[in-house]
Design an enzyme around this catalytic site. Structure first.
Site, PDB file in Angstrom:
ATOM      1  CG  ASP A 176     -27.230  96.881  42.712  1.00 49.33           C
ATOM      2  OD1 ASP A 176     -26.586  96.010  42.089  1.00 49.33           O
ATOM      3  OD2 ASP A 176     -28.443  97.067  42.521  1.00 49.33           O
ATOM      4  CG  ASP A 226     -25.434  91.527  33.084  1.00 48.64           C
ATOM      5  OD1 ASP A 226     -26.431  92.161  33.471  1.00 48.64           O
ATOM      6  OD2 ASP A 226     -25.197  91.304  31.879  1.00 48.64           O
TER       7      ASP A 226
END
Ligand SMILES: C[S@@+](CC[C@H](N)C(=O)[O-])C[C@H]1O[C@@H](n2cnc3c(N)ncnc32)[C@H](O)[C@@H]1O
Length: 239
Positions: free
Chosen positions: A179, A143
């Site tokens: 990402d 996360d």
């Protein structure tokens, strides 16, 4: 991840920031959890005892690998199938993710031989593992917690890297992916600041391309953040 969390009861690792519960499980998934979690779930010994992870598996594995936050488990299943000599331990506190993995195992029970799971915070497992007991670890698309006030929740941070350094064997690989450009910069700083890890990259393809043996994870497939993912392989330096 949405911000709907309950406090973690175990004060020793602090609160878990992430979901444990999502939509109610379909009957088939609930039944896979009921039948497989008691068989594959890792029981942590009371401190200060620690666990030898290789001893957890019914298959004759020669080394143990760890995946932190496996999501729906695609990567864990693929690694376990491709490397039967390795025992894979996956941590995922989100029951819907755990149910996705266990229902795949329910379809092909032989896959369970070299897989074990903890439906909880990976920090609890790290704290309970023997020194130098893990041969490879994956933290894929953790996360990103993009808001500055949430950066302290990021998994790739000094305290967790200290524990990873303790449980990884000399020369073991630690694979990271993200990402999120902000988290990538953060990871580079945290990792290069840590004396136990050395980045193996020699050329851009080494971080722009997914490692050949690593399938796309669900998170990567969703392309949630939109940016090109980066993959980094770090090596635990000799003690
Ligand atoms: C963005 S998702 C990525 C999941 C998966 N790796 C993928 O690429 O599809 C991050 C996952 O990490 C899990 N997670 C968050 N904090 C964790 C912790 N402390 N220990 C273990 N898993 C954690 C979350 O429940 C979530 O499934």
């Amino acid at each position: 991840m949405p911000d709907e969390k309950g406090p973690d009861e175990r004060a020793d690792v602090g609160r878990l920031y992430g979901r444990r519960l999502g939509r109610p499980l379909r009957a088939g998934r609930q039944s896979a959890v009921d039948s497989w979690l008691p068989r594959l779930g890792v029981t942590l010994p009371p401190a200060p005892a620690t666990l030898d992870p290789v001893a957890l598996f019914e298959a004759p594995v020669t080394e143990a690998w760890l995946e932190v936050g496996f999501g729906a488990g695609e990567h864990l299943l693929a690694q376990a199938a491709a490397h039967p000599h390795a025992g894979l331990i996956g941590c995922e506190p989100f029951i819907n993710g755990m149910a996705a993995l266990l229902s795949e195992i329910d379809h092909v029970p032989a896959r369970a031989a070299n897989i074990r799971v903890l439906m909880d915070d990976a920090r609890l497992l790290l704290a309970g593992l023997k020194d130098a007991s893990i041969a490879k670890a994956f933290v894929l698309f953790p996360d990103p917690w993009p808001k500055a006030r949430h950066h302290k929740r990021r998994f790739v941070a000094k305290a967790n890297l200290d524990q990873l350094a303790r449980v990884l064997q000399d020369g073991a690989e630690l694979r990271l992916a993200t990402d999120d450009p902000g988290y990538l910069r953060w990871m580079l700083v945290e990792m290069t600041d840590h004396p136990a890890f050395r980045w193996t990259a020699r050329r851009p393809a080494d971080w722009r391309q997914r490692p050949a043996d690593s399938p796309k994870t669900r998170y990567e497939n969703k392309g949630l953040a939109g940016a090109a993912p980066a993959f980094m392989t770090w090596r635990r330096q000799p003690r």
